[in-house]
Design an enzyme around this catalytic site. Structure first.
Site, PDB file in Angstrom:
ATOM      1  N   GLY A 185     -18.777  -1.366 -24.557  1.00 54.43           N
ATOM      2  CA  GLY A 185     -19.155  -0.239 -23.709  1.00 54.43           C
ATOM      3  C   GLY A 185     -19.632  -0.647 -22.330  1.00 54.43           C
ATOM      4  O   GLY A 185     -20.442  -1.542 -22.201  1.00 54.43           O
ATOM      5  N   SER A 186     -19.129  -0.011 -21.285  1.00 51.30           N
ATOM      6  CA  SER A 186     -19.487  -0.460 -19.945  1.00 51.30           C
ATOM      7  C   SER A 186     -18.843   0.425 -18.879  1.00 51.30           C
ATOM      8  O   SER A 186     -18.325   1.490 -19.165  1.00 51.30           O
ATOM      9  CB  SER A 186     -19.041  -1.917 -19.752  1.00 51.30           C
ATOM     10  OG  SER A 186     -17.713  -2.076 -20.200  1.00 51.30           O
TER      11      SER A 186
END
Length: 222
Positions: A185-186
């Site tokens: 996630g990013s």
């Protein structure tokens, strides 16, 4: 095909899942409980394989277009002041990656890397306005034939605790090549010239090395 950054995690998870499935088979008498544990273990393995997938993207380099560096959703399109390198206003296009997106970072354009720097920082949720300047991140600047210098920034999120950046200053790179990876996630910010033509909209889903984010205006070359 799976990304090399996931090899150790995939191998570790595979043996852990095999051990869990066998242990459940031998030590859990209740059939429903045994099947629940085994299915949960297999689900974890599938999720890890899905996260580290690395689909092949064939790209014919195009100097007139900036391509999406990652898969995800456009969450920001705005004019910002960039204080780290450009020290001037830039058009920022931010792409948020959920855990189900491909997390490979690809070079958005062909050119020469003039700047590449890692910054330790916080782990605010990736869509937080301050994540671009306060979270753990890497900033990479590319000198391109048509757009001049453009930048992209890999930003860790609340779940992402490992940014991998392959960009090295002075290196010649090609559009669509593997530039790194962000685990779990990013977000990635593109920092583009003010006069470029943005070709995406807010909340639009984009595909790395395929979706055009910005194009060069022919009149700018006159």
């Amino acid at each position: 095909m799976f990304h090399k950054e996931g090899q150790k995690i995939i191998i570790f998870t595979f043996f852990l899942v095999v051990a869990a499935v066998l242990a459940a088979q031998y030590y859990i008498d209740l059939e429903w409980a045994r099947y629940t544990v085994q299915l949960a273990a297999l689900f974890i393995l599938i999720a890890i394989l899905q996260f580290f997938r690395n689909p092949k993207r064939l790209v014919t380099p195009n100097f007139d277009d900036i391509l999406a560096p990652v898969d995800g959703k456009v969450v920001v399109i705005e004019e910002v002041y960039e204080p780290e390198y450009f020290k001037e206003k830039r058009r920022q296009v931010s792409i948020f990656m959920s855990p189900v997106n491909v997390h490979v970072t690809r070079y958005p354009a062909s050119g020469t890397i003039t700047y590449s720097k890692y910054h330790p920082g916080k782990y605010l949720v990736a869509w937080h306005p301050k994540s671009s300047t306060e979270n753990e991140r890497t900033t990479v600047i590319l000198h391109t034939p048509k757009f001049g210098e453009i930048g992209y920034r890999q930003i860790a999120g609340a779940m992402a605790r490992r940014i991998v950046n392959y960009a090295e200053e002075g290196e010649q790179v090609a559009q669509g090549e593997d530039a790194g990876f962000i685990k779990f996630g990013s977000r990635v910010d593109l920092l583009l010239p003010l006069n470029c033509n943005i070709t995406v909209k807010l909340n639009q889903k984009v595909v790395g090395a395929k979706t055009c984010i910005a194009s060069f205006r022919p009149e700018d070359d006159q």
